[in-house]
Structure formats: structure tokens, C-alpha cells
Enzyme design. Structure first.
Site, PDB file in Angstrom:
ATOM      1  CG  ASN A 121       5.453   7.622  -5.736  1.00  0.00           C
ATOM      2  OD1 ASN A 121       4.530   8.181  -6.346  1.00  0.00           O
ATOM      3  ND2 ASN A 121       5.560   7.677  -4.408  1.00  0.00           N
ATOM      4  CG  PHE A 379       1.740  -0.679  -0.326  1.00  0.00           C
ATOM      5  CD1 PHE A 379       2.236  -1.017   0.918  1.00  0.00           C
ATOM      6  CD2 PHE A 379       0.373  -0.783  -0.546  1.00  0.00           C
ATOM      7  CE1 PHE A 379       1.398  -1.464   1.931  1.00  0.00           C
ATOM      8  CE2 PHE A 379      -0.484  -1.225   0.457  1.00  0.00           C
ATOM      9  CZ  PHE A 379       0.030  -1.559   1.694  1.00  0.00           C
ATOM     10  CB  CYS A 380       6.124   3.351  -3.736  1.00  0.00           C
ATOM     11  SG  CYS A 380       7.522   3.490  -2.660  1.00  0.00           S
ATOM     12  CG  ASN A 381      -0.037   2.641  -6.500  1.00  0.00           C
ATOM     13  OD1 ASN A 381      -0.706   3.645  -6.751  1.00  0.00           O
ATOM     14  ND2 ASN A 381      -0.119   1.540  -7.215  1.00  0.00           N
TER      15      ASN A 381
END
Ligand SMILES: Cc1ncc(COP(=O)(O)O)c(C=O)c1O
Length: 461
Positions: A121, A379-381
């Protein structure tokens, strides 16, 4: 084959705290671990010296400046980056490095920001800078099968540029979701079509050689705690001097200028890295960067690479072999199933015998019981997750967050099988015993028909 016994010796000396506490640490993509020796050396340095705020002429300041500059030189040296070509700018983390590029890249209407679905992100967020300045953002999708990008697809995106525009292409050298290693050859391909390249190397550099005398991305972002655990709060933007000269900083601050006036709205930016280092750098921690890099050099990044590659194959084998009594698979892996085209980060979900995904909150609970540190979620993805879970654009529109909507409501609304994947990642202190513990933990999910209904609500992905 490289001899990796040095890593076993380190595990029992500098990382003895892992086994003393019965820890199975499988979150190196979250954060690397520091060796005892790094702390000793750093603290000894602080204990024996008096250091002042760098960049003044007094003795304590000069001593600090020298160490800050030594760390800067050590970074370039570690990545084999010529100081004639590259500058190392200290930031607070990889995100800080990415933001520096995003906010200062000279996007204009007609310019392009191209990035892979598979991005953290902190790279996705650059699209907000692009949008505010009228540039167009385009995403390159990954293949559902192994979460890699179709090699034939990328050139089509790269050729969609024209004229005198500024165009930025951003991708991770290694996915923090699936461990996929996207080819570094893309850098030259993109350059050939006039793109500037921003390489997010945060998940790649802890166990892979990034050789900036061989590859020449314009911007490289990373965090040092992911490489060697200590210090936190220090990252780096390694930038080509020519690319840096294109950036337009939106402001100036203490440390970034040679001079500024109040009665006339004029300022003169400082040259090189200083222009991008706002305020006082994290000076007392910076010598620890040189210490950490020296440790990696002593071990050899290739040795670390060899170790984690072998362990990743074992981990993948353990998950691949996991079967329920009826023969159905008890785990599904997102990303390459073999150790090629990937690093030491593995995303997966456990499956019930009827094929449903095991709730990741229950996996967390069982992992805690085994004293295993791993990750669950996206996982911020989000892009990699959207492909892994085959979530379409239309599905996402249907499930817009509204007032009072919780993450659990949203997951139900868009019909997701769980709140995300499970991620195990390996690093320099990982060993075979960790993989055996992981395999034993995995077997708890064999023939698991249901999970308890007292799992906590999800608060974030
Ligand atoms: C690939 C990648 N990029 C960027 C980041 C952001 O790093 P930081 O939180 O240290 O800024 C991470 C962190 O996990 C990452 O794995």
C-alpha cells in the site's frame, strides 16, 4: 553449494534468545531479527563517545557527521552503487522513501503512473499524488495461477507512452504477499521505453543481492530493520542522481536548504541527499546501519540466500504434502509452488476437508499455542490478495464500506472465504528445526472440520 554452517553458529550464539524462549519466528518479511553482536557494538559506540547533532563544526557534531556519512557510504557500497551515479537518502522507513518519490515526482496531465497489482500500500498510495497532479494510473495484473506477471503482457503496458512526458513505473523486486520475485530485467525494458523506475526492494534485500552496478533503477526504497532487525525507524531511498534532479520537492525545511529568507520568499536547496532529509536525521541510530551491513557482509548475502531458498523448498513441500484422511489437500499456496521465481515468503491458507478455507483467526490462535510468529491478513498488499482470492472489480464495488460497516460485514458482503491469507517468511536466523515445528503445527489442520465460534472480530486487514 555454499557452506551455510556460519548461520547455525550464529543461531546458537547471537540468536540464542529464539531457542531460549521456544520461539519459532516466521515473520521476517514483517521484520528481520538483530544479532546480539549488533546491539553490543552499537551500545558500546554510544557509551564510549559523546555525539551531538550532526552538521555543525563542534567536535561532538563533527564526530557524529563522520559516522552518518560513513553509514551513507556503507549503504552505497553494500548495494555496489557508484557514488557518481547514486545517492543514499536516509528516511524513517521504506514508506518514507516511497513518499519522497511520490510527492516530488513531476506528474502532469498526460503523464502515467504504472504499477503492478502486486504492490504494498505504500506504493499504491503514490496514485493519490499522481491523481492530484492529473496523471493517469494504470495497474498491471498478475496471473491467478502463480501471482506472477505474464511476461508477454508487460511490454504492452510499457509501450503505451508518448512524447515528452514523465512516466513512472513502480514494482516490488519481491512481493511481500506471495514472495514472487518480479524480474529485475524489467528495469532496462522500462528504461528503453522512457519510464523512470521505482523499485520497492523492502522485501527483497534481506536475503537477495541487489547489485546496483548491474541494475540501474532510478529509485530504490527499503527499510533496514527488515534486513537486520536493528535499528528500527531508519530506511533509505537510493536514487540515481539524474532521476533525483527531476524531482520537485513540495516544501523546504530545516536541513534541506543552504539558505532561506523571510522577507523575500526565496530559498536555495541543499545539494544531494540533504535536500531530501527533512529535519534532523535519526543520527544515533545511523551507525547501527553500518554495523548491520557489516554483519550481512561477513555472513554473505549469498549464504543467507542459499539457506532460505532451501528452507523455503522444505516449507513448500510440507504444505504441499498436507492431506486430509480422504486425500483432499489441507492447504492451498498462493504464488509459485517451487522455489524458483520466488523468495522466502510463502502465502497460503489451510483448507477444511470439504475445501472451505480455515478462518485465519483460528490459524493465529493455534500458532500462538505453538509459539509461532506468523502473519495473517492481506499484509498491506490488497492487489495480490484480490488476485489470489479471485475478487473482481465488480465484486468490490458491490461491497463498498459504509457508515458502521465492520471489516467482518464487508468480508461477508463481498463473499470472501476468510479475512485473508496466512504468511510464513524466513530469514537469516531460520533453520530446519523451525520448518519441522511449522510442519507439526500444520498437521493440526488435518481433518479439521470446523473452527470454534468464539473468534475475535477482525479489526483490520
Ligand atoms: C514490499 C514492501 N514494501 C514496503 C513496505 C513498507 O515498509 P515500512 O513499513 O518499513 O515502511 C513493506 C513492509 O512490509 C514491504 O514488505
Amino acid at each position: 553449494m555454499l557452506d551455510t554452517t556460519v548461520l547455525d553458529e550464529l543461531r546458537s550464539s547471537d540468536f540464542a534468545r529464539l531457542d531460549a524462549g521456544g520461539h519459532v519466528y516466521l515473520d521476517y518479511t514483517g521484520a528481520g531479527l538483530y544479532a546480539d553482536s549488533q546491539l553490543r557494538e552499537h551500545l558500546e559506540l554510544l557509551r564510549q563517545n559523546v555525539f551531538g547533532n550532526p552538521h555543525s563544526l563542534n567536535p561532538t557534531s563533527a564526530a557524529m557527521t563522520e559516522l552518518v556519512e560513513r553509514s551513507r557510504a556503507a549503504v552505497l557500497d553494500f548495494f555496489r552503487a557508484s557514488p557518481d551515479e547514486y545517492v543514499a537518502i536516509f528516511t524513517s522507513n521504506a514508506t518514507g522513501a516511497l513518499r519522497l518519490v511520490g510527492e516530488a515526482y513531476p506528474f502532469r496531465p498526460g503523464d502515467r503512473f504504472l504499477l503492478t497489482f502486486d504492490n504494498h500500500n505504500s506504493v499504491n498510495g503514490i496514485r493519490e499524488f499522481a491523481r492530484a497532479r492529473g496523471a493517469e494510473t494504470t495497474y498491471v495484473p498478475s496471473e491467478p495461477r502463480d501471482l506472477c506477471v505474464d511476461e508477454k503482457l508487460l511490454p504492452r503496458y510499457l509501450t503505451e507512452v508518448g512524447g515528452e512526458h514523465h512516466n513512472l513505473f513502480a514494482y516490488p523486486a519481491q512481493s511481500n504477499f506471495s514472495g514472487v520475485q518480479h524480474p529485475l530485467t524489467w528495469i532496462d525494458q522500462a528504461h528503453a521505453h522512457g519510464w523512470d523506475v521505482l523499485l520497492d526492494a523492502a522485501a527483497y534485500v534481506p536475503s537477495n543481492r541487489l547489485d546496483l552496478s548491474r541494475w540501474h533503477p532510478d529509485f530504490v526504497a527499503l527499510s533496514f530493520y527488515k534486513m537486520f532487525g536493528w535499528p528500527t525507524g531508519v530506511g533509505c531511498l537510493i536514487a540515481r542522481r539524474v532521476a533525483l534532479a527531476k524531482l520537485e520537492r513540495p516544501w523546504f525545511s530545516g536541513g534541506t536548504i543552504v539558505a532561506a529568507f523571510v522577507q523575500r520568499e526565496w530559498y536555495q536547496s541543499a545539494p544531494g541527499a540533504a535536500q531530501f532529509e527533512d529535519g534532523t536525521v535519526n543520527f544515533l541510530d545511523l551507525p547501527a546501519v553500518e554495523i548491520g551491513l557489516r554483519l550481512l557482509d561477513r555472513i554473505g548475502i549469498e549464504t543467507i540466500h542459499e539457506r532460505v531458498e532451501l528452507l523455503t523448498s522444505r516449507l513448500l513441500e510440507a504444505l504441499g504434502a498436507l492431506r486430509h484422511a480422504g486425500g483432499a489437500p489441507a492447504a492451498t499456496i498462493y504464488g509459485p509452488r517451487e522455489s524458483t521465481k520466488r523468495g522466502a515468503t510463502v502465502a497460503f491458507n489451510f483448507l477444511h476437508p470439504d475445501g472451505r478455507v480455515v478462518d485465519e483467526r483460528y490459524v493465529d490462535r493455534v500458532a500462538r499455542r505453538h509459539n509461532i510468529s506468523l502473519r495473517t491478513g492481506c499484509f498491506c498488499n490488497p492487489g495480490a490478495g484480490e488476485v489470489a482470492f479471485t475478487i473482481s472489480r465488480e465484486t468490490l464495488v458491490g461491497g463498498e464500506f459504509g457508515d458502521g460497516t465492520t471489516l467482518d460485514d464487508y468480508i461477508r458482503a463481498i463473499g470472501l472465504p476468510s479475512g485473508g491469507a496466512v504468511r510464513a517468511s524466513l530469514g537469516l536466523a531460520s533453520n530446519l528445526a523451525d520448518i519441522s515445528h511449522f510442519a507439526a503445527f500444520s498437521r493440526e489442520f488435518v481433518d479439521l472440520a470446523t473452527v470454534p465460534d468464539d473468534l475475535p472480530p477482525r479489526v483490520g486487514c
